[in-house]
Each structure stands twice: as C-alpha cells, then as structure tokens.
Design a protein around this motif. Sequence first.
Motif, short mmCIF file in Angstrom:
data_model
loop_
_atom_site.label_atom_id
_atom_site.label_comp_id
_atom_site.label_asym_id
_atom_site.label_seq_id
_atom_site.Cartn_x
_atom_site.Cartn_y
_atom_site.Cartn_z
N TRP A 26 -7.66 -4.57 13.40
CA TRP A 26 -6.57 -4.92 12.48
C TRP A 26 -6.99 -4.53 11.07
O TRP A 26 -8.17 -4.35 10.79
CB TRP A 26 -6.18 -6.39 12.56
CG TRP A 26 -7.02 -7.39 11.83
CD1 TRP A 26 -8.04 -8.14 12.36
CD2 TRP A 26 -6.92 -7.79 10.46
NE1 TRP A 26 -8.57 -8.96 11.41
CE2 TRP A 26 -7.91 -8.77 10.23
CE3 TRP A 26 -6.09 -7.42 9.40
CZ2 TRP A 26 -8.10 -9.38 8.99
CZ3 TRP A 26 -6.29 -8.02 8.17
CH2 TRP A 26 -7.27 -8.99 7.96
N GLY A 27 -6.05 -4.42 10.18
CA GLY A 27 -6.37 -4.03 8.82
C GLY A 27 -6.05 -2.58 8.59
O GLY A 27 -5.00 -2.10 9.01
N SER A 28 -6.97 -1.88 7.95
CA SER A 28 -6.69 -0.49 7.60
C SER A 28 -6.46 0.35 8.84
O SER A 28 -5.80 1.37 8.80
CB SER A 28 -7.87 0.07 6.80
OG SER A 28 -8.96 0.29 7.66
N ALA A 29 -7.01 -0.09 9.97
CA ALA A 29 -6.93 0.73 11.16
C ALA A 29 -5.61 0.57 11.91
O ALA A 29 -5.24 1.43 12.69
CB ALA A 29 -8.08 0.40 12.09
N GLY A 30 -4.91 -0.51 11.67
CA GLY A 30 -3.57 -0.65 12.23
C GLY A 30 -3.50 -1.05 13.69
O GLY A 30 -3.12 -0.26 14.54
N ASN A 56 -0.95 -0.36 7.44
CA ASN A 56 -1.06 -0.29 8.89
C ASN A 56 -1.16 -1.67 9.53
O ASN A 56 -1.27 -1.78 10.74
CB ASN A 56 -2.30 0.51 9.28
CG ASN A 56 -2.14 1.98 8.97
OD1 ASN A 56 -1.04 2.52 9.10
ND2 ASN A 56 -3.20 2.61 8.52
N GLN A 60 0.84 -1.20 0.00
CA GLN A 60 0.00 0.00 0.00
C GLN A 60 0.87 1.25 0.00
O GLN A 60 1.89 1.32 0.71
CB GLN A 60 -0.91 -0.01 1.24
CG GLN A 60 -1.99 1.05 1.16
CD GLN A 60 -2.89 1.06 2.40
OE1 GLN A 60 -2.68 0.29 3.33
NE2 GLN A 60 -3.87 1.94 2.39
N TYR A 66 -2.40 -3.97 3.74
CA TYR A 66 -2.63 -2.68 4.39
C TYR A 66 -1.31 -2.20 4.99
O TYR A 66 -0.65 -2.96 5.67
CB TYR A 66 -3.59 -2.85 5.58
CG TYR A 66 -4.97 -3.36 5.27
CD1 TYR A 66 -5.94 -2.51 4.80
CD2 TYR A 66 -5.31 -4.68 5.52
CE1 TYR A 66 -7.24 -2.96 4.58
CE2 TYR A 66 -6.60 -5.14 5.29
CZ TYR A 66 -7.55 -4.27 4.82
OH TYR A 66 -8.82 -4.72 4.62
N ARG A 108 -6.45 4.28 12.50
CA ARG A 108 -7.33 4.44 13.63
C ARG A 108 -6.61 4.20 14.95
O ARG A 108 -6.97 4.75 15.98
CB ARG A 108 -8.51 3.45 13.50
CG ARG A 108 -9.65 3.78 14.41
CD ARG A 108 -10.77 2.80 14.24
NE ARG A 108 -11.96 3.25 14.96
CZ ARG A 108 -12.93 2.45 15.33
NH1 ARG A 108 -12.87 1.17 15.04
NH2 ARG A 108 -13.97 2.91 15.96
#
Lengths: 479, 445
Positions: free
Chosen positions: B56-60, B389, A449, B387, A465
């Motif tokens: 977890w994932g895009s949020a890191g 993050n 990414q 991702y 987040r």
Amino acid sequence: MSREDDSCGHGSCGCGDDETADESFHPMGEEYEAEMREMLDDTEYDTELGMDMAEDSLRLIQGEISEAEFHEKYNEAVVEEFDVDDRPTVEAFEEMKAEEDENGGLFEKLTGDESIAEKLSNVDTEMNQSRRDTMKKMGAGAAALGLGGVASAQSSGDPKDDGYGAEPVGDTSEEGPQMGMVIDLERCDGCLECVTGCIEENQTSTGANWMYVLTYEDENSEQENFLVRPCQHCTNAPCEKVCPVRARHTRDKDGIVLTNYETCIGCRYCQVACPYGVNYFQWGEPDVPYEDLPGSENDFEELKQMPDDERNEHLTEDNDHIHDGRGQWSDMRPPQGVMGKCTYCPSRQDGHQGEEKVGTTACMEACDAAGMSAIHFGDMNDPESRPQQYLQQRAEQDFARDTELDNGEQWGETVTPWGKLSAWQLLEDLGTEPNVVYLGNQPGPDAEQIEGPVTYEQIGADDNRKEHLDQFTVGTGDD
Amino acid sequence: MSSRTPNSDDIVRPMQRTQKWYYVVFGLASLLALVWFGLWSIQLSRGLAVTNLADWGSAGGVTWGLYIGAFIWWVGIAHGGIILSAAVRLFGMKRYLPVARLAELLTIGALSMAGFYIMIHLGRPDRMAWSVIQSYPVTVHQSPLVWDVTVITMYMVMTLTYLGLTVRYDINRLRDDLPGYLEPVYKLATLGYSEREDEVIERIVWWLALGVIVMAPLLLHGGVIPWLFALLPSMPGWQGAIQGPQFLTIALTSAIAGVIILALVLRRAYDWYHILTDDIIRGLTLWLGLFGLLFIWLQLQQVITGVYAAPLDERAIAHAKISAPPYQFAIGVVILAMAYIFAQAVKPSVFSVRRSLAASVLMLAGTLTEKVLFVFEGLEYPTFDMYYNTPGHYFPSPIEIGSLVGTLALCTLFFLVILKVIPVIELHAIEELRGEGHAPAEGDD
C-alpha cells in the motif's frame, strides 16, 4: 515458605522477607544476600566493596543518592581495586554542564531554551525520560547485585546481548545517538536524484522506492509542493511494536530501525501498522540476484561468532554491503518473502564502505551531488550534527532576514527563531515520534499527489508497483 | 419424523457402513484439496507475487487481502462453535445437546483451517515456528499477532481437551460397535477409564465451558482477533472499540450457520431426523436471527458514525464502504436471511429446513464477504491518503480464491474422516432423548 520464622504469625504466608526479622538491605532477603557474599568471596576482588556498592546502588534506585554521588563515593576504591574507573565523577558532571552553558550563547538567550537538540528533535517527553532513567538505574543496580534475571529481562529477554535494545520499543535514550534527517522541502525541486541514488545503492526491485518523493498540490495554493518520504525511523515505531518475531527492531547503537532479513517471516504486519506506507515487500524473486550483492559470500552465522573488532575489520575489507556491524543481514534489498524499507544505510554508518561514507546516506549524497542539499542526515541528539546545525542555521537566517516582525511583535521569550521556523513532523499526532524533521509546507487534508517535474519513468523507476506486480499474478493477472 | 426412539445404534451407523455418496464426496473433496495444494506450491516457489496483493502507499495496492479475511472468518466459525458448545453445557440447554459435539468438531476443523491460512499468508512460512518461538518472551508483550497465535493455540488445546474428555464415556460404552482396526486409538483415548470418573469429568468440562464463555468476549473473537486491527490508529476503517463486539457477533452468526448446515447434511445422510430434529433446527434458526440482528445493528452504528460528522479519514472509508458492491451484497444477504427468520418466528408455517439451510448459506456468504472487504478496504483508506496510488484496486486472484475452495474441501475431509472414528453425536444426547439422561445442570432452556 518452609522456613521457620518466629516473628511471622501466619504459618504459610511466605513472609520470610519480613522487615522486622530480616536486616538485609536486599529485597530478596538475608539468604540471598549471604549467597551473593559467597559468590563474591569466590572472586579475586574485594567482597566488602562489592557488597557496599550493591547496597548503595539500591539507594540509588530509590533516589536517596544521586548517580554522581554514587560514582564519587567509590571512585578511589574502584581505581585501587580494578586500576580503572570509567564512571563519570562529580567533577566530570560539572565540566559537562559548564561546556553546555558555554555552547548556549546568543541563540540560547534568544530562544530562552537550554538545549537546541531537545527543543527541535522533539524525541521524548519528560515522563518518558524519567522512566528511562529509572529503568537504567534499575539495570545498573540489578547488575551490581548480581540479579541476572532482572537485568536480562529488562535488556532483551535473550541471554546474549543482540544489540536489539533495552526496551522493546523506543530504546534509544536521549543521550545516545538517534539518527534522523532534516529535510528542507523548500530546497527540493523534485529532481528525484535521491530516489535514483537509493535504488542504485540498495538494488531494490522495480517499484520498491524506499526513498519516494511526492509532488502534490493543495486546494489553497497553486504552488507545486514536494514531500520527500524516506522511512521516518520512528522512536516509537509501530512497525516494530507489532512485529511477531522481532525482525523489525531499533538498533541500539544509533536508533536506526532495521529489518533482520534472516528472521522475518513475511507476515507484513509492519507494513499494515506503519502509517507512512514506507514498507515494500519482496513479493517475488528480487531483480538482482543474491550472488551479485557485495558481501553475499559472508555467512551470517560465522559473522555472529566473531568478536566485534574482527567482524568489522572483516566486513570493511570485504566492502560488505549487506551486513551491518553486528553481522546481521539487514542492508540492501531483502530476499523473496521478506519485508524491506529504507535502512539509513547501516553498512555505511558502520564504516564498511570506507570512513568517508560514515554519517552519509545514498539519498543525501545524491541530493548534495545534484546541488540541492535538501536532505541532512545525522544524529538528531547531537547539537553539532549536520541536521541540528542546519536547523540552527536556518533559524538564524530567518531571524536575520526577518528582523522586523509582523504586527509589531518583538523577538524574545515568546517569539523565537524556533517558533518562526516552519518545522514539522509527518503525522506527528499519531505518536510515532518520527525522526525526520521537515522544513517548509506541510500537506493539508486536501493535498493530492500530481505528476512531478521529473517523472518516475524518466529516471527508469516505476511508481505504481501494483501494475508491475500484476504480470506475475497467476490466473487473470488483473482485476 | 421423530416418532422413532433414538438409540446408540443410530450414532455408530457412520462407522459401520459406508454409502456411495461418501466415496463421491470424499473423492471430490480430495481432488479439490489436491488442486489447492498444487496452486499453493506455485505460490511457494514463485512467492506471493502470484496473488493480487501489493504494497500500500506509493506502490498502489493492499498487502493483506483474502487470506487474512478468510482467516478471520474461519477463526470466527471456530470460536463461535466452541462458545455454542460451552453454552449448551454451562446453561444446561439440553435441547441442543445433539449438536454440541458437532460444534466442537467444527471448532477443531475451522481452527485448523485458520492456522493453515496463517501459513498460506506468510512470505516465509518455513521460518514461522522457529522465528516466533525464539522471540516469544519479548513479542508476547507487544505484538497483537503473537497474542493471536497464543489464543488460537490455547483454544485448540482447550477444545481438544474438552473433546478428549467427553469422548471417553462414549467410546467405553460403544466399544463393541466401533471399528476393530481403530482399537489402538480407542485404547489410548480411554486409557485408565473407570465409571467413577464420569462425574469428575462432567465437572471438569463444566469449568472448561465456563472458561470458554468468560474468555470469549475478552480474548477470543471479542478481543485478540479484532485487536489485530482495532489497535492501529492509522487505518480508520479498522481502528475503534466497536471491532470487538462486531467480530464476536460475526463469529457467532457464522458458527450457528455452520452448525445448521452440518446438522442438516448429516441428518439426511444418516437418517437422523429423530435426533437432529426440526425442533433443534428451528431453535438454531432463531439464534441465527438474534446474532444476525446484532451484526446488522453494529454495522449500522459504524456507518452512521462514519458518515455524519466523522473526521475526514473516517468519513472517506465510511463512504467507500457503503458504496462498495461487495458490502451491499454482504448486508443484503444478511437482511434477506433475517427477513425469513423474522417471518418464520411470527408465522411458524413459513419455517422449512430448506429455507433455514438457505438462510445459513447466505449468512456465511455475507460474513465472509464482509470480513474480506473489511481487511482490504481498511488498507485502501489509510489516514495518510495522499499517494495517488493509495486506493489501489484489489480483487482476489484465482490462487487466492482457490484457497477458499481448498480449505472448504480440507474441512469437509476432516469431517468425513472423523465420522469414521468417533460418534459425532454424544451418547449423552441419545440418553437424554430417551429420557434416561443424567446430563449435568438443572433446568432446560
């Protein structure tokens, strides 16, 4: 067991249902059959018709007669008795078949395929299908026989039909609607309008980007690629399978995977089991208070009590945005301590936002408004739906553009427009049967990414987040 | 040290006198437990945002962390405890009879803490009971978490039955020496007791023990608990058949370490050197070594298969694992403990109870670290790893660490209370040591 039975040599073997002694067609024996007969006698309807249908429905389960034959056989009698017979007859079946044939046309001949929907939605395997058919027939047979237990154990385990689906997992049959998306990544330019649209529609808290767009680069291409990632609303959803309280479930009506905010206990097992990382937990107090959500004044318990029509009318009048057609609180952002994720906007699908919003999602609307039209939402099992039509159109375009094939191949049985269309599903080999079909490049194992042309900061969102949440950590705050 | 002859006065001593240390430990444990309840109330009102957990994932981040790791650790101790006690009864290992009840009590204490951790972990603990019960008939067919709750409940019931049955013999015979104010409790516990039942109870307990031993690898820490993780194909650090045996060996290692610590503390507190003898500690230390060895062996299997030619996602987690300092710490302390155990086995003069105590503490620290790391690192390296993050960095927050202190304090309190209610060493064990035993089974280990 206490029953005396001369033909039975073993005193306590419990073989009261022995075939030689028991003439009953019913698997549970003569006694049960007699009981059923009595029950039918108590009703105002024809007992003999009921018993005959019950017997034949068993033959239907065994596969001795077909569904059409069964329906045909009793059509007249049923109309006479009940004034109406909604079950399809042989003629209706044939009519349907003929229609299907007509729809095929040139495209079908080219692809050599009988059903577009089946080919591309890739929702189910043959085995699964026949199992479902059997289950359905068993359900029908059981209901006809008055086997309440069998029918309900199969449908929900809950005496009340709560619309959670007949099977715990993957309960949308291929004939029923299955909402999904076709996302054309070649049309995406990474503007993040869909992300903004989703946040505005659902009032999600900072960093909970239910719709998320990844910009990535792959080792072997310099090109900027995008991956638009909503929830995949899997037919075989792992999140649903692991949920200990059935809060995460597939809606019967249209195959949307939702979370019941009223029963979720916040164990986060769904988040752990989902391979795509689409879940966002409500770690603290939501940014937008409950009172500000349209429909917050409606009580879940009261809604549940209402008849369907009345409820939907009421929800539409109120412009209710948080309850779906079943009166269940599962739309917009979740409350504290509960899991949230992309919902495919159920209150839109159920008409509470007005007729014009049925069949749309906030992200698709935003994408269309931005002039991109990369997201196509609709029933993946309906050849006439927007996503299926789009797939067909794209395949035909490619076919028209690419009449001269490389290395001297000919269009035909083996080289089809479908084959040429680079359609794929995310992490397909995990067996989740996702209902989002992508067109365009698929990220390779080295995909990484990178920052996109429009950043999350620019649209006022947050894509890490964790950093945002750290300010609420009691103690050190950060590691 | 063990020249004195054990008698029943020894085992009722905790109920007859209360020394200064008891008040000190009780006060301290209560204080720590109270502090923890204070911290937990902050979490309950502000939500799990007060922890260092995240999506977890895009949020890191990781969504499961220390709470789940500590949960597995406590369940491990609990399951190991009951297996140990069952083995003593089933295989007639009379030598370890003095620690059998301690192991059972450890199971009850640890299992309670594990159950408590489920509550701590949830976003909406208030809904737990109702939501789970309401959907149970359906979810029990599909959710590993529901299987988990089921077996934990089942083992709680089995252990309590076990204890409830065996304690009748003791209470009946020692009644005069037990505190009078608990008379109603003892009355209830010995309801309908007659000496004729002793033999029957021995048989029931034998069958219960058999059940525990058979189900341990199938349903307990060798089954359902690892299946929470091993069945998920999208987290390569978790998925796979090795988790069952791995979890089971960790459970047994932790439980034996726990029993050694308990035995050493109690024999010092109540002058039980002639009951909980060096000989028992020596034997338990060897068992600790055996299970520690299995633990190391299975770790080696995972590392080797992960780094040699594994698919990319598995390779990523394997490399991350061996280069993570917490992992090196966990394996390091286990190896250190193993070195001592091996040395004392070869050369008996190396043995000392202090060293065995240290080895046990090290083992418990190692298994706890490994389990917490297993949970959050597994989430940091998912199959879908693009991702940026995704490898979110997790370190437990003060409230999360506080939960460990809190549950340890609560478990201590549990033991302090139980010491005042029932004899924690069985009368059978005393009879056995005096040579008048009629404990079940033939032969010795």
